[in-house]
Design a protein around this motif. Structure first.
Motif, PDB file in Angstrom:
ATOM      1  N   ALA A 117      40.901  44.325  43.843  1.00 37.62           N
ATOM      2  CA  ALA A 117      41.571  44.605  45.043  1.00 37.62           C
ATOM      3  C   ALA A 117      42.575  46.149  44.430  1.00 37.62           C
ATOM      4  O   ALA A 117      43.085  46.830  44.584  1.00 37.62           O
ATOM      5  N   VAL A 118      43.718  45.518  43.401  1.00 34.92           N
ATOM      6  CA  VAL A 118      44.115  46.571  42.296  1.00 34.92           C
ATOM      7  C   VAL A 118      44.126  47.997  41.944  1.00 34.92           C
ATOM      8  O   VAL A 118      43.451  48.648  42.020  1.00 34.92           O
ATOM      9  N   PHE A 119      42.315  46.997  41.594  1.00 30.78           N
ATOM     10  CA  PHE A 119      41.718  48.300  41.066  1.00 30.78           C
ATOM     11  C   PHE A 119      41.130  49.183  41.917  1.00 30.78           C
ATOM     12  O   PHE A 119      40.807  50.567  41.854  1.00 30.78           O
ATOM     13  N   ASN A 121      38.882  58.021  38.585  1.00 36.45           N
ATOM     14  CA  ASN A 121      38.791  57.000  40.013  1.00 36.45           C
ATOM     15  C   ASN A 121      37.566  56.491  40.958  1.00 36.45           C
ATOM     16  O   ASN A 121      37.610  55.069  40.447  1.00 36.45           O
ATOM     17  N   GLY A 147      35.992  48.081  41.092  1.00 32.45           N
ATOM     18  CA  GLY A 147      37.431  46.633  42.004  1.00 32.45           C
ATOM     19  C   GLY A 147      35.618  46.138  43.305  1.00 32.45           C
ATOM     20  O   GLY A 147      35.911  45.124  43.121  1.00 32.45           O
ATOM     21  N   VAL A 194      42.243  39.115  43.827  1.00 34.82           N
ATOM     22  CA  VAL A 194      43.119  40.483  43.151  1.00 34.82           C
ATOM     23  C   VAL A 194      43.417  41.473  42.807  1.00 34.82           C
ATOM     24  O   VAL A 194      43.614  42.786  43.302  1.00 34.82           O
ATOM     25  N   VAL A 195      42.972  40.833  41.403  1.00 32.67           N
ATOM     26  CA  VAL A 195      42.608  42.595  40.061  1.00 32.67           C
ATOM     27  C   VAL A 195      41.552  43.266  40.596  1.00 32.67           C
ATOM     28  O   VAL A 195      42.087  44.394  40.704  1.00 32.67           O
ATOM     29  N   LEU A 236      46.476  45.702  30.183  1.00 27.45           N
ATOM     30  CA  LEU A 236      45.090  44.715  31.111  1.00 27.45           C
ATOM     31  C   LEU A 236      44.036  44.061  30.678  1.00 27.45           C
ATOM     32  O   LEU A 236      43.845  42.903  31.504  1.00 27.45           O
ATOM     33  N   LEU A 296      42.568  50.124  44.806  1.00 23.34           N
ATOM     34  CA  LEU A 296      43.808  50.682  45.089  1.00 23.34           C
ATOM     35  C   LEU A 296      44.290  52.248  44.585  1.00 23.34           C
ATOM     36  O   LEU A 296      44.369  52.891  44.689  1.00 23.34           O
ATOM     37  N   VAL A 297      44.046  51.539  43.280  1.00 27.83           N
ATOM     38  CA  VAL A 297      43.713  52.152  42.234  1.00 27.83           C
ATOM     39  C   VAL A 297      43.097  53.937  42.625  1.00 27.83           C
ATOM     40  O   VAL A 297      43.087  54.662  42.112  1.00 27.83           O
ATOM     41  N   HIS A 317      37.076  53.222  38.689  1.00 26.68           N
ATOM     42  CA  HIS A 317      37.777  52.432  39.307  1.00 26.68           C
ATOM     43  C   HIS A 317      37.559  51.748  40.239  1.00 26.68           C
ATOM     44  O   HIS A 317      37.693  50.479  40.937  1.00 26.68           O
TER      45      HIS A 317
END
Length: 133
Positions: free
Chosen positions: A5-7, A48, A55, A2-3, A111, A9-10, A51
């Motif tokens: 996937a958030v990276f 970006n 991810g 999940v962590v 984080l 997404l960001v 990130h």
């Protein structure tokens, strides 16, 4: 996972005009980038991409409990290092190549502490050579 996937997404959101304000001022790297993710966090193409890479690495490592734990622990340490870096450098200097602002520093602190906390709370337990949940 999940962590990670958030990276991802960001990292993707940082390339979307509207979600990233002043998108036309985004530079590859450096403090001159005026782009702001969600109007708060200073971003650049390099920021970006970091990130996105973070991810991807997280998703690869999340295929095992030990890998996921290593991602959370090492990633948390890296983010706490970024907090120190962000506090030490002058935001207007060439050393601010990522770029970072005060909001980034606070987010990196959360984080770092959160990822290390998750790593410690979810670390595999070893008993008699076997991993138990």
């Amino acid at each position: 996972m999940v962590v990670a996937a958030v990276f991802l997404l960001v990292g993707i959101l940082g390339f979307i005009p509207g979600i990233t304000s002043d998108f036309d001022t985004m530079t590859f790297a450096g403090h001159e980038s005026g782009a702001m993710l969600l109007g708060i966090f200073n971003v650049s193409v390099l920021h970006n991409l970091v990130h996105l890479a973070f991810g991807v690495v997280g998703l690869v490592l999340a295929r095992s409990a030990a890998g996921a734990n290593a991602f959370l622990l090492v990633g948390g340490i890296i983010y706490l290092g970024l907090v120190l870096y962000g506090l030490i450098i002058d935001e207007a200097s060439a050393a601010n190549f990522v770029p970072l602002n005060a909001a980034d520093n606070w987010l990196h602190l959360v984080l770092g502490v959160g990822m290390i906390g998750l790593a410690l709370a979810l670390r595999p337990r070893y008993a008699g050579g076997h991993t138990t949940a």
